[in-house]
Design a protein around this motif. Structure first.
Motif, PDB file in Angstrom:
ATOM      1  N   ASN A   1       0.814  -1.207   0.000  1.00  0.00           N
ATOM      2  CA  ASN A   1       0.000   0.000   0.000  1.00  0.00           C
ATOM      3  C   ASN A   1       0.852   1.264   0.000  1.00  0.00           C
ATOM      4  O   ASN A   1       2.018   1.247   0.382  1.00  0.00           O
ATOM      5  CB  ASN A   1      -0.911   0.021   1.220  1.00  0.00           C
ATOM      6  N   GLU A   2       0.219   2.307  -0.412  1.00  0.00           N
ATOM      7  CA  GLU A   2       0.889   3.603  -0.465  1.00  0.00           C
ATOM      8  C   GLU A   2       1.079   4.144   0.956  1.00  0.00           C
ATOM      9  O   GLU A   2       0.144   4.153   1.764  1.00  0.00           O
ATOM     10  CB  GLU A   2      -0.005   4.552  -1.271  1.00  0.00           C
ATOM     11  N   TRP A   3       2.311   4.574   1.253  1.00  0.00           N
ATOM     12  CA  TRP A   3       2.571   5.113   2.592  1.00  0.00           C
ATOM     13  C   TRP A   3       2.217   6.594   2.609  1.00  0.00           C
ATOM     14  O   TRP A   3       2.606   7.334   1.733  1.00  0.00           O
ATOM     15  CB  TRP A   3       4.038   4.931   2.972  1.00  0.00           C
ATOM     16  N   VAL A   4       1.477   7.003   3.625  1.00  0.00           N
ATOM     17  CA  VAL A   4       1.047   8.397   3.637  1.00  0.00           C
ATOM     18  C   VAL A   4       1.493   9.131   4.895  1.00  0.00           C
ATOM     19  O   VAL A   4       1.065  10.251   5.156  1.00  0.00           O
ATOM     20  CB  VAL A   4      -0.494   8.513   3.505  1.00  0.00           C
ATOM     21  N   GLY A   5       2.331   8.482   5.695  1.00  0.00           N
ATOM     22  CA  GLY A   5       2.811   9.150   6.905  1.00  0.00           C
ATOM     23  C   GLY A   5       1.678   9.409   7.884  1.00  0.00           C
ATOM     24  O   GLY A   5       0.879   8.526   8.164  1.00  0.00           O
ATOM     25  N   LEU A   6       1.630  10.641   8.375  1.00  0.00           N
ATOM     26  CA  LEU A   6       0.653  10.954   9.414  1.00  0.00           C
ATOM     27  C   LEU A   6      -0.631  11.572   8.853  1.00  0.00           C
ATOM     28  O   LEU A   6      -1.435  12.126   9.587  1.00  0.00           O
ATOM     29  CB  LEU A   6       1.276  11.912  10.435  1.00  0.00           C
ATOM     30  N   ALA A   7      -0.825  11.443   7.549  1.00  0.00           N
ATOM     31  CA  ALA A   7      -1.988  12.085   6.922  1.00  0.00           C
ATOM     32  C   ALA A   7      -3.307  11.666   7.564  1.00  0.00           C
ATOM     33  O   ALA A   7      -4.198  12.506   7.781  1.00  0.00           O
ATOM     34  CB  ALA A   7      -2.009  11.768   5.435  1.00  0.00           C
ATOM     35  N   ASN A   8      -3.415  10.370   7.885  1.00  0.00           N
ATOM     36  CA  ASN A   8      -4.669   9.906   8.491  1.00  0.00           C
ATOM     37  C   ASN A   8      -4.916  10.561   9.839  1.00  0.00           C
ATOM     38  O   ASN A   8      -6.050  10.902  10.181  1.00  0.00           O
ATOM     39  CB  ASN A   8      -4.645   8.397   8.653  1.00  0.00           C
ATOM     40  N   PHE A   9      -3.829  10.705  10.607  1.00  0.00           N
ATOM     41  CA  PHE A   9      -3.970  11.324  11.919  1.00  0.00           C
ATOM     42  C   PHE A   9      -4.343  12.796  11.791  1.00  0.00           C
ATOM     43  O   PHE A   9      -5.170  13.312  12.537  1.00  0.00           O
ATOM     44  CB  PHE A   9      -2.678  11.172  12.726  1.00  0.00           C
ATOM     45  N   ARG A  10      -3.731  13.445  10.798  1.00  0.00           N
ATOM     46  CA  ARG A  10      -4.022  14.859  10.584  1.00  0.00           C
ATOM     47  C   ARG A  10      -5.499  15.037  10.246  1.00  0.00           C
ATOM     48  O   ARG A  10      -6.185  15.879  10.797  1.00  0.00           O
ATOM     49  CB  ARG A  10      -3.128  15.408   9.453  1.00  0.00           C
ATOM     50  N   GLU A  11      -5.952  14.185   9.354  1.00  0.00           N
ATOM     51  CA  GLU A  11      -7.365  14.252   8.965  1.00  0.00           C
ATOM     52  C   GLU A  11      -8.283  14.000  10.167  1.00  0.00           C
ATOM     53  O   GLU A  11      -9.299  14.657  10.352  1.00  0.00           O
ATOM     54  CB  GLU A  11      -7.638  13.211   7.876  1.00  0.00           C
ATOM     55  N   LEU A  12      -7.845  13.069  10.984  1.00  0.00           N
ATOM     56  CA  LEU A  12      -8.630  12.698  12.158  1.00  0.00           C
ATOM     57  C   LEU A  12      -8.842  13.891  13.085  1.00  0.00           C
ATOM     58  O   LEU A  12      -9.954  14.169  13.530  1.00  0.00           O
ATOM     59  CB  LEU A  12      -7.886  11.587  12.903  1.00  0.00           C
ATOM     60  N   PHE A  13      -7.750  14.623  13.358  1.00  0.00           N
ATOM     61  CA  PHE A  13      -7.870  15.711  14.315  1.00  0.00           C
ATOM     62  C   PHE A  13      -8.596  16.913  13.733  1.00  0.00           C
ATOM     63  O   PHE A  13      -9.066  17.778  14.467  1.00  0.00           O
ATOM     64  CB  PHE A  13      -6.493  16.116  14.842  1.00  0.00           C
ATOM     65  N   GLN A  14      -8.654  16.959  12.400  1.00  0.00           N
ATOM     66  CA  GLN A  14      -9.404  18.057  11.789  1.00  0.00           C
ATOM     67  C   GLN A  14     -10.880  17.711  11.633  1.00  0.00           C
ATOM     68  O   GLN A  14     -11.702  18.577  11.365  1.00  0.00           O
ATOM     69  CB  GLN A  14      -8.795  18.400  10.425  1.00  0.00           C
ATOM     70  N   ASP A  15     -11.171  16.427  11.806  1.00  0.00           N
ATOM     71  CA  ASP A  15     -12.545  15.966  11.634  1.00  0.00           C
ATOM     72  C   ASP A  15     -13.411  16.456  12.801  1.00  0.00           C
ATOM     73  O   ASP A  15     -13.129  16.187  13.958  1.00  0.00           O
ATOM     74  CB  ASP A  15     -12.536  14.427  11.593  1.00  0.00           C
ATOM     75  N   GLU A  16     -14.479  17.169  12.435  1.00  0.00           N
ATOM     76  CA  GLU A  16     -15.371  17.693  13.466  1.00  0.00           C
ATOM     77  C   GLU A  16     -16.032  16.566  14.262  1.00  0.00           C
ATOM     78  O   GLU A  16     -16.213  16.656  15.466  1.00  0.00           O
ATOM     79  CB  GLU A  16     -16.457  18.527  12.800  1.00  0.00           C
ATOM     80  N   ASN A  17     -16.371  15.494  13.519  1.00  0.00           N
ATOM     81  CA  ASN A  17     -16.989  14.341  14.185  1.00  0.00           C
ATOM     82  C   ASN A  17     -16.106  13.802  15.293  1.00  0.00           C
ATOM     83  O   ASN A  17     -16.573  13.456  16.371  1.00  0.00           O
ATOM     84  CB  ASN A  17     -17.221  13.209  13.180  1.00  0.00           C
ATOM     85  N   PHE A  18     -14.793  13.746  14.982  1.00  0.00           N
ATOM     86  CA  PHE A  18     -13.894  13.113  15.933  1.00  0.00           C
ATOM     87  C   PHE A  18     -13.783  13.931  17.223  1.00  0.00           C
ATOM     88  O   PHE A  18     -13.777  13.376  18.319  1.00  0.00           O
ATOM     89  CB  PHE A  18     -12.517  12.902  15.304  1.00  0.00           C
ATOM     90  N   THR A  19     -13.698  15.258  17.075  1.00  0.00           N
ATOM     91  CA  THR A  19     -13.624  16.072  18.290  1.00  0.00           C
ATOM     92  C   THR A  19     -14.909  15.926  19.114  1.00  0.00           C
ATOM     93  O   THR A  19     -14.867  15.862  20.339  1.00  0.00           O
ATOM     94  CB  THR A  19     -13.385  17.550  17.948  1.00  0.00           C
ATOM     95  N   ARG A  20     -16.023  15.828  18.413  1.00  0.00           N
ATOM     96  CA  ARG A  20     -17.278  15.648  19.141  1.00  0.00           C
ATOM     97  C   ARG A  20     -17.309  14.300  19.861  1.00  0.00           C
ATOM     98  O   ARG A  20     -17.757  14.182  20.999  1.00  0.00           O
ATOM     99  CB  ARG A  20     -18.450  15.738  18.158  1.00  0.00           C
ATOM    100  N   VAL A  21     -16.774  13.287  19.150  1.00  0.00           N
ATOM    101  CA  VAL A  21     -16.735  11.945  19.728  1.00  0.00           C
ATOM    102  C   VAL A  21     -15.868  11.923  20.988  1.00  0.00           C
ATOM    103  O   VAL A  21     -16.205  11.295  21.991  1.00  0.00           O
ATOM    104  CB  VAL A  21     -16.216  10.959  18.656  1.00  0.00           C
ATOM    105  N   ILE A  22     -14.757  12.650  20.938  1.00  0.00           N
ATOM    106  CA  ILE A  22     -13.888  12.705  22.122  1.00  0.00           C
ATOM    107  C   ILE A  22     -14.601  13.411  23.267  1.00  0.00           C
ATOM    108  O   ILE A  22     -14.554  12.961  24.419  1.00  0.00           O
ATOM    109  CB  ILE A  22     -12.561  13.413  21.780  1.00  0.00           C
TER     110      ILE A  22
END
Lengths: 318, 306
Positions: free
Chosen positions: A68-89
């Protein structure tokens, strides 16, 4: 055999490790009884860690992990910008804290009350009944809770007849009640069970302390405040510290089973988020990143709590 | 003389008030705990249309077993019940046996690998791969969609292992030693001496594992939701609950409301749900009194940490 012994004597410096090896060789039976389970736990508990790589990739279903394509921390970055995720926390932390406070206060309170009961039969009846919900599944419990909270359920009937509310409330459809319903149902389900450990601690308190206090004229409340509570203080502290590592475990089942479409904004926890994105939407990399976030924070909190316990002179956890 | 009787009577007045309040509180707790259970039992035996008109309290107004007979006309419930019983029995027996065997080896103080193996297991208490990697693992191991997914992944729990190990460490060492001198192997020491002596802790762990197995629905949901033959009772109940939650009103009323319009419908989703709830709960209520004496020991044993 004697040759080995001689050799061991010659190389006295490595005697210890060698004797360990020979000891191990003599423990074949114990190894046969335990090594298979080590293999088992490595497969089922440690091998999934290999899957953590997904979080740093753009994982495509059905492909080999390393392709698979390596994307580094992109998933984590997206996660913390996700409004849903902050609400979930926010939801997770809120429900966790409510459960923590309610749970501690109620179970210590129940233990104190049970400790004061003089009639053994009554005490036993209360205990037997209060443990019972712990053994019911959350599915069953959610059913019972839904019945009680329904429009013509007991809670509404009682509140209406006492003129506390004018009209029955749709409890499970109102966002603002959801956290408190989770907290209350947790208390209902676990109060008796978590009181056991405090009751056990109370039996170790020296009875002569109570006698001395009553000679000094202390009433029941004073005895509770100055003898019983300090007597279980260490167990309270240790349980509190242990719970810190689970602060991101607000639970999964209660929220998942009791939530209705109207309260989703307040009911989703991290675990539900992972389930939704990972299994339902097949966004494996994104969901794994959320899972890793939770695990890492939990471990850090746990290590900190363990250190705190050590510093406070309490029994440490590991 | 008079002063002591006076103080005693004074004390007992305050005491009496305290005891009274305490008893009232605890009685209220009893009612709060039992009411939901008894109410559901009443609903399950009450005629469904009557429940729609006005909710029952503690006793069925119009007694009927129709809810149950309708439930059991559906062969799926029988099958789900069978799968639930099978996973509980098989899962509990295998898990308790394996955990005990491993715990025995770790309770031997001279066992060289005692420390490392204990650590490998204890570590899993605080750390896990998480939902998605575990899901992928189960798929890759071809456990997905099989009965074994109920048994194998939960074979050994670190917490149970520690509880068993500390119990076995408390047994007198001379027992195993004298058997060893008589030529017994470790396996026969375990089977003939340690296992029988560990009965209290085994009963406790068996209770924990069995309740966990019986109550579990998430693994069915995750791995076997497409295979109706492997569905469990809790999962079937969960599906009924979800369909009630997702319908318009969001609460149980919607289920009532929709059935109000159909007069021919003699059972309602709500009364069926009550009936399954009872079926899913009865086995626990039956074994509960027998095992009750063990679990207090179990929990206090669990408090022993090393």
């Amino acid at each position: 055999m004697s040759v080995t012994v001689e050799r061991v004597k010659k190389h006295a410096g490595i005697k210890k490790s060698r004797s360990k090896w020979s000891k191990l060789r003599s423990q074949k039976a114990l190894m046969a009884m335990s090594i298979p389970f080590v293999v088992y736990v490595i497969i089922f508990a440690y091998l999934p860690l290999y899957g953590w790589m997904m979080a740093f990739q753009n994982y495509k279903l059905g492909s080999a992990m390393l392709d698979n394509e390596w994307v580094g921390l992109a998933n984590f970055r997206e996660l913390f910008q996700d409004e849903n995720f902050t609400r979930v926390i926010r939801n997770t932390l809120a429900m966790s804290l409510i459960n923590l406070v309610f749970g501690f206060v109620s179970s210590i309170g129940l233990a104190l009350m049970l400790n004061e009961v003089r009639k053994i039969i009554f005490k036993r009846i209360v205990q037997t009944v209060s443990y019972l919900p712990h053994f019911l599944s959350w599915v069953v419990a959610a059913n019972l809770i839904m019945n009680v909270l329904s429009i013509d359920g007991a809670v509404n009937k009682v509140l209406v007849s006492l003129h506390i509310i004018k009209e029955p409330i749709m409890w499970l459809s109102e966002q603002h009640y959801f956290w408190w319903i989770i907290g209350a149902s947790n208390v209902w389900k676990e109060i008796g069970w978590s009181a056991i450990i405090y009751l056990a601690a109370m039996t170790t308190i020296d009875p002569s302390l109570y006698e001395a206090a009553s000679i000094d004229g202390a009433g029941r409340f004073r005895k509770i405040r100055h003898i019983t509570l300090p007597g279980i203080r260490s167990i309270i502290v240790i349980l509190l510290i242990m719970n810190i590592g689970h602060i991101l475990d607000a639970g999964f089942e209660q929220q998942y089973l009791l939530q209705t479409p109207m309260v989703v904004d307040y009911s989703e926890t991290i675990d539900i988020f992972v389930l939704k994105y990972g299994i339902n939407l097949s966004r494996f990399s994104f969901a794994t990143a959320a899972g890793i976030f939770k695990t890492v924070i939990s471990v850090v909190l746990l290590l900190a709590a363990n250190r705190m316990a050590k510093r406070m002179g309490q029994e440490r956890l590991f | 003389m008079t002063t002591t009787t006076l103080s005693r009577s004074k004390r007992s007045a305050a005491d009496l008030l305290f005891d009274l309040c305490n008893t009232v509180f605890l009685l209220a707790l009893l009612v709060l705990t039992l009411y939901p259970v008894l109410n559901t039992l009443a609903v399950s035996f009450n005629q469904a249309q009557d429940t729609v008109r006005d909710s029952t309290f503690l006793w069925p107004r119009e007694f009927t077993t129709l809810n149950y007979s309708t439930l059991f006309q559906d062969g799926l419930i029988y099958h789900a019940f069978f799968i639930s019983v099978a996973r509980t029995l098989l899962g509990t027996i295998s898990s308790v046996f394996c955990t005990a065997m491993l715990a025995y080896t770790l309770s031997r103080k001279d066992y060289v690998l005692r420390g490392p193996i204990s650590f490998i297991f204890i570590f899993t208490m605080y750390f896990s791969g998480g939902l998605i990697p575990t899901y992928m693992l189960i798929k890759n191991l071809h456990l997905y969609g099989t009965f074994w997914v109920y048994v194998i992944p939960g074979l050994i729990g670190a917490f149970n292992l520690i509880v068993m190990r500390s119990f076995m460490e408390g047994l007198p060492e001379s027992l195993a030693e004298s058997a060893q001198i008589d030529g017994a192997t470790h396996f026969s020491i375990f089977m003939r001496i340690i296992l029988p002596l560990s009965l209290p802790v085994i009963a406790t762990i068996a209770l924990f594992v069995a309740v966990g197995q019986w109550n579990s629905w998430f693994d069915t949901f995750l791995y076997n939701s497409s295979n109706i033959n492997l569905s469990t009772l809790q999962y079937e109940l969960m599906k009924k609950l979800q369909s009630a939650n997702m319908s318009v009103g969001g609460t149980a009323e919607s289920a009532f409301a929709s059935s109000k319009n159909i007069q021919a419908n003699i059972v309602t989703p709500a009364s069926i749900r009550a009936a399954i709830t009872v079926v899913a709960t009865v086995p626990i209520i039956i074994v509960y009194p027998f095992l009750q004496k063990y679990f207090v020991t179990g929990l206090t044993l669990g408090g022993v940490k090393e």
